[in-house]
Design a protein around this motif. Structure first.
Motif, PDB file in Angstrom:
ATOM      1  N   VAL A 273     -14.387   2.798  -4.631  1.00 13.03           N
ATOM      2  CA  VAL A 273     -14.237   3.427  -3.258  1.00 13.03           C
ATOM      3  C   VAL A 273     -15.582   3.168  -2.451  1.00 13.03           C
ATOM      4  O   VAL A 273     -15.527   3.028  -1.404  1.00 13.03           O
ATOM      5  CB  VAL A 273     -13.985   4.806  -3.482  1.00 13.03           C
ATOM      6  CG1 VAL A 273     -12.627   5.051  -3.586  1.00 13.03           C
ATOM      7  CG2 VAL A 273     -15.219   5.502  -4.386  1.00 13.03           C
ATOM      8  N   PRO A 274     -16.845   2.615  -3.255  1.00 11.71           N
ATOM      9  CA  PRO A 274     -17.985   2.694  -2.536  1.00 11.71           C
ATOM     10  C   PRO A 274     -17.916   1.332  -1.371  1.00 11.71           C
ATOM     11  O   PRO A 274     -18.544   1.260  -0.486  1.00 11.71           O
ATOM     12  CB  PRO A 274     -19.138   2.286  -3.414  1.00 11.71           C
ATOM     13  CG  PRO A 274     -18.565   3.071  -4.872  1.00 11.71           C
ATOM     14  CD  PRO A 274     -17.077   2.792  -4.591  1.00 11.71           C
ATOM     15  N   ASP A 275     -17.040   0.250  -1.852  1.00 17.58           N
ATOM     16  CA  ASP A 275     -17.010  -0.732  -1.103  1.00 17.58           C
ATOM     17  C   ASP A 275     -15.692  -0.811  -0.033  1.00 17.58           C
ATOM     18  O   ASP A 275     -15.632  -1.713   0.589  1.00 17.58           O
ATOM     19  CB  ASP A 275     -16.737  -2.090  -2.118  1.00 17.58           C
ATOM     20  CG  ASP A 275     -17.675  -2.174  -2.887  1.00 17.58           C
ATOM     21  OD1 ASP A 275     -18.965  -1.815  -2.537  1.00 17.58           O
ATOM     22  OD2 ASP A 275     -17.417  -2.514  -3.917  1.00 17.58           O
ATOM     23  N   PHE A 276     -14.971   0.205   0.217  1.00 22.38           N
ATOM     24  CA  PHE A 276     -14.137   0.361   1.017  1.00 22.38           C
ATOM     25  C   PHE A 276     -14.276   1.304   2.451  1.00 22.38           C
ATOM     26  O   PHE A 276     -14.875   2.271   2.199  1.00 22.38           O
ATOM     27  CB  PHE A 276     -12.736   0.688   0.422  1.00 22.38           C
ATOM     28  CG  PHE A 276     -12.153  -0.352  -0.523  1.00 22.38           C
ATOM     29  CD1 PHE A 276     -11.068  -1.253  -0.096  1.00 22.38           C
ATOM     30  CD2 PHE A 276     -12.515  -0.920  -1.806  1.00 22.38           C
ATOM     31  CE1 PHE A 276     -10.787  -2.125  -0.691  1.00 22.38           C
ATOM     32  CE2 PHE A 276     -12.207  -1.718  -2.409  1.00 22.38           C
ATOM     33  CZ  PHE A 276     -11.348  -2.307  -2.095  1.00 22.38           C
ATOM     34  N   ASP A 277     -13.522   1.072   3.349  1.00 22.80           N
ATOM     35  CA  ASP A 277     -13.556   1.646   4.636  1.00 22.80           C
ATOM     36  C   ASP A 277     -12.375   2.787   4.640  1.00 22.80           C
ATOM     37  O   ASP A 277     -12.519   3.809   5.441  1.00 22.80           O
ATOM     38  CB  ASP A 277     -13.348   0.780   5.829  1.00 22.80           C
ATOM     39  CG  ASP A 277     -14.402  -0.413   5.936  1.00 22.80           C
ATOM     40  OD1 ASP A 277     -15.427  -0.107   5.797  1.00 22.80           O
ATOM     41  OD2 ASP A 277     -13.991  -1.407   5.750  1.00 22.80           O
ATOM     42  N   VAL A 278     -11.292   2.406   3.772  1.00 20.59           N
ATOM     43  CA  VAL A 278     -10.295   3.325   3.985  1.00 20.59           C
ATOM     44  C   VAL A 278      -9.643   3.433   2.648  1.00 20.59           C
ATOM     45  O   VAL A 278      -9.288   2.314   2.023  1.00 20.59           O
ATOM     46  CB  VAL A 278      -9.008   2.821   4.952  1.00 20.59           C
ATOM     47  CG1 VAL A 278      -7.767   3.786   4.938  1.00 20.59           C
ATOM     48  CG2 VAL A 278      -9.530   2.897   6.515  1.00 20.59           C
ATOM     49  N   PHE A 279      -9.222   4.536   2.144  1.00 22.35           N
ATOM     50  CA  PHE A 279      -8.718   5.038   0.720  1.00 22.35           C
ATOM     51  C   PHE A 279      -7.416   5.575   1.246  1.00 22.35           C
ATOM     52  O   PHE A 279      -7.447   6.974   1.665  1.00 22.35           O
ATOM     53  CB  PHE A 279      -9.615   5.678  -0.078  1.00 22.35           C
ATOM     54  CG  PHE A 279      -8.825   5.808  -1.376  1.00 22.35           C
ATOM     55  CD1 PHE A 279      -7.713   5.073  -2.065  1.00 22.35           C
ATOM     56  CD2 PHE A 279      -8.983   7.038  -2.052  1.00 22.35           C
ATOM     57  CE1 PHE A 279      -7.329   5.030  -3.210  1.00 22.35           C
ATOM     58  CE2 PHE A 279      -8.248   7.163  -3.294  1.00 22.35           C
ATOM     59  CZ  PHE A 279      -7.557   6.503  -3.786  1.00 22.35           C
ATOM     60  N   ILE A 280      -6.308   5.266   0.848  1.00 24.32           N
ATOM     61  CA  ILE A 280      -4.920   5.854   0.834  1.00 24.32           C
ATOM     62  C   ILE A 280      -4.426   6.059  -0.223  1.00 24.32           C
ATOM     63  O   ILE A 280      -3.882   5.154  -0.894  1.00 24.32           O
ATOM     64  CB  ILE A 280      -3.862   5.091   1.818  1.00 24.32           C
ATOM     65  CG1 ILE A 280      -4.498   4.598   3.214  1.00 24.32           C
ATOM     66  CG2 ILE A 280      -2.579   5.812   2.187  1.00 24.32           C
ATOM     67  CD1 ILE A 280      -3.563   3.571   4.100  1.00 24.32           C
ATOM     68  N   ALA A 281      -4.273   7.281  -0.537  1.00 25.74           N
ATOM     69  CA  ALA A 281      -3.991   7.702  -2.175  1.00 25.74           C
ATOM     70  C   ALA A 281      -2.784   8.324  -2.180  1.00 25.74           C
ATOM     71  O   ALA A 281      -2.362   9.597  -2.134  1.00 25.74           O
ATOM     72  CB  ALA A 281      -5.224   8.929  -2.727  1.00 25.74           C
ATOM     73  N   THR A 282      -1.662   7.304  -2.425  1.00 27.20           N
ATOM     74  CA  THR A 282      -0.395   7.783  -2.364  1.00 27.20           C
ATOM     75  C   THR A 282       0.192   7.881  -3.991  1.00 27.20           C
ATOM     76  O   THR A 282       1.241   8.505  -3.952  1.00 27.20           O
ATOM     77  CB  THR A 282       0.597   6.696  -1.728  1.00 27.20           C
ATOM     78  OG1 THR A 282       0.629   5.502  -2.514  1.00 27.20           O
ATOM     79  CG2 THR A 282       0.083   6.000  -0.340  1.00 27.20           C
ATOM     80  N   ALA A 283      -0.644   7.421  -4.667  1.00 27.42           N
ATOM     81  CA  ALA A 283      -0.365   7.616  -6.339  1.00 27.42           C
ATOM     82  C   ALA A 283      -0.136   8.982  -6.666  1.00 27.42           C
ATOM     83  O   ALA A 283      -1.112   9.925  -6.294  1.00 27.42           O
ATOM     84  CB  ALA A 283      -1.266   7.132  -7.008  1.00 27.42           C
ATOM     85  N   ALA A 284       1.024   9.472  -7.408  1.00 29.80           N
ATOM     86  CA  ALA A 284       1.241  10.691  -7.653  1.00 29.80           C
ATOM     87  C   ALA A 284       0.321  10.760  -9.111  1.00 29.80           C
ATOM     88  O   ALA A 284       0.927  10.303 -10.242  1.00 29.80           O
ATOM     89  CB  ALA A 284       2.643  10.899  -8.092  1.00 29.80           C
ATOM     90  N   VAL A 285      -0.852  11.392  -9.176  1.00 31.29           N
ATOM     91  CA  VAL A 285      -1.754  11.300 -10.537  1.00 31.29           C
ATOM     92  C   VAL A 285      -1.148  12.529 -11.256  1.00 31.29           C
ATOM     93  O   VAL A 285      -1.175  13.472 -10.821  1.00 31.29           O
ATOM     94  CB  VAL A 285      -3.050  11.098 -10.054  1.00 31.29           C
ATOM     95  CG1 VAL A 285      -3.862  11.389 -11.342  1.00 31.29           C
ATOM     96  CG2 VAL A 285      -3.471  10.048  -9.312  1.00 31.29           C
TER      97      VAL A 285
END
Length: 406
Positions: A273-285
């Protein structure tokens, strides 16, 4: 979108009817050029049927190589070693190569889809590298059985649309330069905001091992995550996927990291995540994991009692690691009032700092786990309802909202 499909003399030419039909199904115009060697493998009438247009087999007084050289995309599929090598040195002894040289002079985007024996592919690698340096896009073949095989049709379509969109951003095209059908499907302001962003998407459902054979999971199929990934890729984002257990076929053009368990998903997410502009967390953890994991298969003759412990919420850690990331969370509920579902989404925003939450009720018909459709509520500083639609259309709505908020 206007696509010129150039078919050359590889046996993979038999796949081009399906390829042309898929482009047409998605609303694009297709004009075919064929080399003489290609006509020995597939009859021009087949491509005329698939495209709905007359196939160019030779150049005439209509100067076809000029007329079609400024299409949205020149797609050479399949591309033989012969065609690649001739274009690398600007040899124009057939309609396809003459079109390629003319299109290159107009700065029209060009995509090659190589298909040949792997030894031939290795032999022309210098020519491929030369063309890549000149801005030509190559879609990697499937290396299998000693052959550089034709990629999946869906992969070719994805790469083609992505290439056109990136070209539009590079040339600073405006909505005024698009036809009406393209304006409905593509907003240039949105495209300019998403293209080039580093986008991380998690999908599927994690699997928590009880022993080497058994484990617990959930019913997440990965379909919504996949459609979001496809939309991100089409829009020109630099995409990476964290894939838990899923029931979908992920395109080979995507950069994928396996993250089957909640612990691996957490580890990889924190790393990336430090290297990303957008994180879309669709995974069902998984919310829980076994306290004890056996390293042998537990006998089915035993009475079994398992203890579980809560799993730390990955989404709560994201903003602490990268405060500037645009964080999209998902909130799946079951048979609850809409007001309560919105409140659950707002609670996640407060607890995790999510910028946008996609809330849905999997109890509703057409919105169940594994379905191809969904009905969602987009919760941010405002509430937007998106009615029942395909997950591909839902993905477009989500990215429009991201572009508006980012």
């Amino acid at each position: 979108m206007e696509i010129v499909l150039c078919v050359t003399g590889s046996v993979a030419a038999v796949e081009t009817v399906k390829l042309a039909r898929e482009f047409k199904r998605q609303g694009h115009s297709v004009k075919a050029f064929m080399t003489q060697e290609a006509t020995k493998i597939i009859h021009p009438n087949a491509l005329e049927f698939a495209t709905g247009q007359e196939v160019v087999l030779e150049l005439t007084g209509k100067i076809e190589h000029v007329k079609y050289s400024q299409a949205d995309l020149i797609l050479v599929a399949p591309a033989t070693a012969n065609t690649i090598s001739k274009f690398a040195y600007r040899i124009s002894d057939n309609p396809v190569n003459t079109l390629l040289i003319t299109a290159y002079g107009h700065d029209t985007p060009i995509v090659f889809v190589p298909s040949m024996h792997d030894s031939m592919y290795d032999a022309v690698s210098e020519n491929v590298a030369k063309l890549k340096e000149e801005g030509i896009v190559f879609l990697n073949p499937r290396l299998d059985e000693g052959k550089a095989k034709f990629p999946a049709i869906g992969d070719i379509v994805l790469e083609s649309i992505r290439t056109v969109n990136l070209d539009r951003v590079k040339k600073n095209l405006t909505d005024d330069s698009l036809d009406e059908s393209e304006i409905e499907d593509l907003n240039m302001e949105m495209l300019s905001k998403i293209a080039g962003l580093n986008v991380l998407i998690s999908l599927g459902g994690t699997f928590e091992e009880i022993d080497p054979i058994r484990g617990i999971s959930n019913r997440s199929s990965g379909k919504m995550g996949l459609e979001l990934a496809k939309e991100a890729y089409r829009l020109g984002a630099n995409l990476k996927i964290l894939a838990a257990h899923h029931e979908v076929e992920i395109p080979k053009v995507f950069d994928v990291i396996d993250a089957k368990s909640s612990s691996v998903m957490s580890e990889k997410t924190i790393e990336l995540v430090p290297d990303f502009d957008v994180f879309i967390a669709t995974a069902a953890v998984s919310d829980f994991a076994p306290i004890v994991k056996e390293d042998y298969k537990i006998s089915s003759s035993l009475n079994l009692s398992l203890e579980f412990e809560p799993v730390a919420k990955i989404i709560h850690q994201i903003k602490k690691i990268n405060p500037d990331i645009f964080l999209v969370g998902f909130k799946a509920e079951y048979n609850i009032p809409e007001e309560r579902m919105i409140q659950c989404a707002k609670t996640q925003m407060q607890d995790a700092g999510t910028d946008l939450v996609v809330a849905n009720d999997v109890y509703k018909k057409g919105c169940e786990f594994g379905s191809d459709s969904n009905e969602v509520i987009l919760v941010s500083d405002e509430i937007k309802k998106v009615g029942l639609n395909s997950k591909s259309e839902i993905a477009k709505s989500i990215f429009k909202e991201i572009a508006n908020k980012i």
